[in-house]
Design a protein around this motif. Sequence first.
Motif, PDB file in Angstrom:
ATOM      1  N   GLY A 122       0.807  -1.227   0.000  1.00 51.67           N
ATOM      2  CA  GLY A 122       0.000   0.000   0.000  1.00 51.67           C
ATOM      3  C   GLY A 122       0.837   1.272   0.000  1.00 51.67           C
ATOM      4  N   LYS A 123       2.032   1.213  -0.583  1.00 54.26           N
ATOM      5  CA  LYS A 123       2.908   2.393  -0.615  1.00 54.26           C
ATOM      6  C   LYS A 123       2.220   3.568  -1.307  1.00 54.26           C
ATOM      7  CE  LYS A 123       6.525   0.318  -2.709  1.00 54.26           C
ATOM      8  NZ  LYS A 123       6.393  -1.155  -2.734  1.00 54.26           N
ATOM      9  N   GLY A 124       1.577   3.272  -2.447  1.00 55.03           N
ATOM     10  CA  GLY A 124       0.928   4.340  -3.221  1.00 55.03           C
ATOM     11  C   GLY A 124      -0.210   4.993  -2.447  1.00 55.03           C
ATOM     12  N   ILE A 168       9.960  10.569 -10.682  1.00 62.40           N
ATOM     13  CA  ILE A 168       9.307   9.665 -11.643  1.00 62.40           C
ATOM     14  C   ILE A 168      10.347   8.680 -12.170  1.00 62.40           C
ATOM     15  CG2 ILE A 168       8.066   9.551 -13.850  1.00 62.40           C
ATOM     16  CD1 ILE A 168       7.166  12.506 -13.092  1.00 62.40           C
ATOM     17  N   SER A 169      10.036   7.406 -12.021  1.00 61.22           N
ATOM     18  CA  SER A 169      10.981   6.354 -12.398  1.00 61.22           C
ATOM     19  C   SER A 169      10.846   5.981 -13.863  1.00 61.22           C
ATOM     20  CB  SER A 169      10.685   5.107 -11.580  1.00 61.22           C
ATOM     21  OG  SER A 169      10.865   5.346 -10.218  1.00 61.22           O
ATOM     22  N   MET A 170      11.883   5.293 -14.317  1.00 63.69           N
ATOM     23  CA  MET A 170      11.851   4.740 -15.669  1.00 63.69           C
ATOM     24  C   MET A 170      11.531   3.255 -15.544  1.00 63.69           C
ATOM     25  SD  MET A 170      15.136   4.850 -18.152  1.00 63.69           S
ATOM     26  CE  MET A 170      15.179   6.367 -19.012  1.00 63.69           C
ATOM     27  N   THR A 206      10.429  -0.595 -17.850  1.00 62.98           N
ATOM     28  CA  THR A 206      10.131  -1.292 -19.109  1.00 62.98           C
ATOM     29  C   THR A 206       8.761  -1.965 -19.030  1.00 62.98           C
ATOM     30  OG1 THR A 206      11.246  -3.297 -18.315  1.00 62.98           O
ATOM     31  CG2 THR A 206      12.568  -1.748 -19.593  1.00 62.98           C
ATOM     32  N   ARG A 207       8.090  -1.832 -17.873  1.00 63.63           N
ATOM     33  CA  ARG A 207       6.735  -2.413 -17.761  1.00 63.63           C
ATOM     34  C   ARG A 207       5.770  -1.636 -18.678  1.00 63.63           C
ATOM     35  NH1 ARG A 207       2.602  -0.612 -15.166  1.00 63.63           N
ATOM     36  NH2 ARG A 207       3.103   0.205 -13.104  1.00 63.63           N
ATOM     37  N   SER A 208       4.721  -2.330 -19.175  1.00 61.16           N
ATOM     38  CA  SER A 208       3.713  -1.632 -19.991  1.00 61.16           C
ATOM     39  C   SER A 208       2.812  -0.823 -19.079  1.00 61.16           C
ATOM     40  CB  SER A 208       2.825  -2.625 -20.733  1.00 61.16           C
ATOM     41  OG  SER A 208       3.603  -3.579 -21.365  1.00 61.16           O
ATOM     42  N   GLU A 228      15.525  -5.329 -11.327  1.00 64.90           N
ATOM     43  CA  GLU A 228      14.618  -6.069 -12.181  1.00 64.90           C
ATOM     44  C   GLU A 228      13.570  -6.651 -11.244  1.00 64.90           C
ATOM     45  OE1 GLU A 228      16.646  -8.328 -15.135  1.00 64.90           O
ATOM     46  OE2 GLU A 228      14.811  -8.440 -16.318  1.00 64.90           O
ATOM     47  N   PHE A 229      12.320  -6.354 -11.520  1.00 66.67           N
ATOM     48  CA  PHE A 229      11.231  -6.775 -10.629  1.00 66.67           C
ATOM     49  C   PHE A 229      10.162  -7.456 -11.469  1.00 66.67           C
ATOM     50  CE2 PHE A 229       7.252  -6.124  -8.350  1.00 66.67           C
ATOM     51  CZ  PHE A 229       7.598  -6.446  -7.044  1.00 66.67           C
ATOM     52  N   VAL A 230       9.904  -8.732 -11.185  1.00 68.99           N
ATOM     53  CA  VAL A 230       8.911  -9.524 -11.913  1.00 68.99           C
ATOM     54  C   VAL A 230       9.033  -9.307 -13.442  1.00 68.99           C
ATOM     55  CG1 VAL A 230       6.511 -10.333 -11.873  1.00 68.99           C
ATOM     56  CG2 VAL A 230       7.398  -9.167  -9.897  1.00 68.99           C
ATOM     57  N   LEU A 272      11.468   8.764  -3.155  1.00 71.82           N
ATOM     58  CA  LEU A 272      11.605   7.613  -4.058  1.00 71.82           C
ATOM     59  C   LEU A 272      10.712   6.516  -3.535  1.00 71.82           C
ATOM     60  CD1 LEU A 272      15.501   7.258  -4.369  1.00 71.82           C
ATOM     61  CD2 LEU A 272      13.974   8.764  -5.654  1.00 71.82           C
ATOM     62  N   GLU A 273       9.711   6.150  -4.331  1.00 73.08           N
ATOM     63  CA  GLU A 273       8.839   5.045  -3.919  1.00 73.08           C
ATOM     64  C   GLU A 273       9.294   3.835  -4.722  1.00 73.08           C
ATOM     65  OE1 GLU A 273       4.597   5.969  -3.888  1.00 73.08           O
ATOM     66  OE2 GLU A 273       4.323   3.946  -4.664  1.00 73.08           O
ATOM     67  N   ILE A 274      10.163   3.031  -4.118  1.00 71.15           N
ATOM     68  CA  ILE A 274      10.841   1.980  -4.883  1.00 71.15           C
ATOM     69  C   ILE A 274      10.853   0.652  -4.132  1.00 71.15           C
ATOM     70  CG2 ILE A 274      12.279   3.622  -6.138  1.00 71.15           C
ATOM     71  CD1 ILE A 274      14.575   3.080  -4.286  1.00 71.15           C
ATOM     72  N   GLU A 275      11.137  -0.433  -4.898  1.00 72.00           N
ATOM     73  CA  GLU A 275      11.175  -1.746  -4.253  1.00 72.00           C
ATOM     74  C   GLU A 275      12.510  -1.921  -3.510  1.00 72.00           C
ATOM     75  OE1 GLU A 275      14.013  -2.524  -6.404  1.00 72.00           O
ATOM     76  OE2 GLU A 275      13.256  -4.475  -5.664  1.00 72.00           O
ATOM     77  N   VAL A 276      12.647  -3.049  -2.818  1.00 74.25           N
ATOM     78  CA  VAL A 276      13.720  -3.174  -1.830  1.00 74.25           C
ATOM     79  C   VAL A 276      15.144  -3.298  -2.382  1.00 74.25           C
ATOM     80  CG1 VAL A 276      12.190  -4.101  -0.058  1.00 74.25           C
ATOM     81  CG2 VAL A 276      13.325  -5.656  -1.618  1.00 74.25           C
ATOM     82  N   GLN A 277      15.314  -3.954  -3.543  1.00 74.32           N
ATOM     83  CA  GLN A 277      16.697  -4.090  -4.047  1.00 74.32           C
ATOM     84  C   GLN A 277      17.266  -2.721  -4.398  1.00 74.32           C
ATOM     85  OE1 GLN A 277      16.906  -6.953  -7.471  1.00 74.32           O
ATOM     86  NE2 GLN A 277      14.725  -7.087  -7.050  1.00 74.32           N
ATOM     87  N   GLY A 278      16.422  -1.902  -5.035  1.00 77.55           N
ATOM     88  CA  GLY A 278      16.847  -0.550  -5.399  1.00 77.55           C
ATOM     89  C   GLY A 278      17.066   0.297  -4.154  1.00 77.55           C
ATOM     90  N   ALA A 279      16.174   0.133  -3.182  1.00 75.32           N
ATOM     91  CA  ALA A 279      16.292   0.911  -1.938  1.00 75.32           C
ATOM     92  C   ALA A 279      17.631   0.614  -1.270  1.00 75.32           C
ATOM     93  CB  ALA A 279      15.140   0.554  -0.999  1.00 75.32           C
TER      94      ALA A 279
HETATM   95  P1  5GP Z   1       4.517  -1.452 -10.154  1.00 75.89           P
HETATM   96  O1  5GP Z   1       4.749  -2.356 -11.331  1.00 75.89           O
HETATM   97  O2  5GP Z   1       3.503  -2.012  -9.208  1.00 75.89           O
HETATM   98  O3  5GP Z   1       4.248  -0.022 -10.562  1.00 75.89           O
HETATM   99  O4  5GP Z   1       5.892  -1.399  -9.332  1.00 75.89           O
HETATM  100  C1  5GP Z   1       6.494  -2.580  -8.890  1.00 75.89           C
HETATM  101  C2  5GP Z   1       7.499  -2.252  -7.815  1.00 75.89           C
HETATM  102  O5  5GP Z   1       8.562  -1.455  -8.347  1.00 75.89           O
HETATM  103  C3  5GP Z   1       6.885  -1.421  -6.669  1.00 75.89           C
HETATM  104  O6  5GP Z   1       7.362  -1.959  -5.439  1.00 75.89           O
HETATM  105  C4  5GP Z   1       7.438  -0.033  -6.923  1.00 75.89           C
HETATM  106  O7  5GP Z   1       7.561   0.712  -5.722  1.00 75.89           O
HETATM  107  C5  5GP Z   1       8.800  -0.363  -7.496  1.00 75.89           C
HETATM  108  N1  5GP Z   1       9.423   0.739  -8.236  1.00 75.89           N
HETATM  109  C6  5GP Z   1       8.833   1.767  -8.892  1.00 75.89           C
HETATM  110  N2  5GP Z   1       9.764   2.574  -9.419  1.00 75.89           N
HETATM  111  C7  5GP Z   1      10.979   2.060  -9.071  1.00 75.89           C
HETATM  112  C8  5GP Z   1      12.335   2.457  -9.294  1.00 75.89           C
HETATM  113  O8  5GP Z   1      12.651   3.462  -9.911  1.00 75.89           O
HETATM  114  N3  5GP Z   1      13.298   1.669  -8.790  1.00 75.89           N
HETATM  115  C9  5GP Z   1      13.033   0.531  -8.095  1.00 75.89           C
HETATM  116  N4  5GP Z   1      14.057  -0.153  -7.618  1.00 75.89           N
HETATM  117  N5  5GP Z   1      11.766   0.133  -7.850  1.00 75.89           N
HETATM  118  C10 5GP Z   1      10.755   0.879  -8.337  1.00 75.89           C
END
Ligand code: 5GP
Length: 190
Positions: free
Chosen positions: A16-18, A36-38, A40-42, A75-77, A100-107
Amino acid sequence: MKKGLLIIFSGPSGVGKGTVRELFFDKEELNLAYSISMTTRSPREGEVEGEDYYFVTRERFEKAIANDELLEYAEFVGNYYGTLIEEVERLRNLGKNVLLEIEVQGARQVIERVPDSLSIFLVPPSMEELERRIINRRTESADVIHERLSKASKEMDLMNHYRYVICNDDPQIAADSVALIIKRNIETTL
Ligand code: 5GP
């Protein structure tokens, strides 16, 4: 002008981060800007280019990695997600506190690279509740949901790297706690 804080707001997928972010982000005294992150997800339905993400090809993303344009990436999923250094620095140099709202590896990469960053980890009240939230979101296929769930329990193991851990039982209470932490940290760095 004083450079803004760098705030890492992380936690397992589906926590529930968002939702929590929306409840504290606009408080004027926090002076926040969203990086705002970059990815490759659609885009999901309703998501807007340059607002939710910069949606790019794998080729463009890999070029950003090679050119050292990213503060962190993961890389996430099956997709890349990353934070642009230029985006973060531009906002911090304007005096904004950048979230930065990011997942744990990036954090983890940001915690190491920017030791004076403020790191906050959001946890669910229980793993059962997290499962329920991921399933209820219904934006992904069953396979992706399963992958996000098995990832979430590993993600929880990383919480001791953070300065603050907040439980998202009630989003409003979680948001108020995050707001208070940010406010205190702004005051102590003034
Ligand atoms: P979603 O596909 O649900 O938008 O994001 C999947 C995961 O990637 C979420 O945990 C989100 O916080 C994380 N995320 C979004 N932007 C970034 C980013 O720039 N870097 C990293 N490491 N994770 C991110």
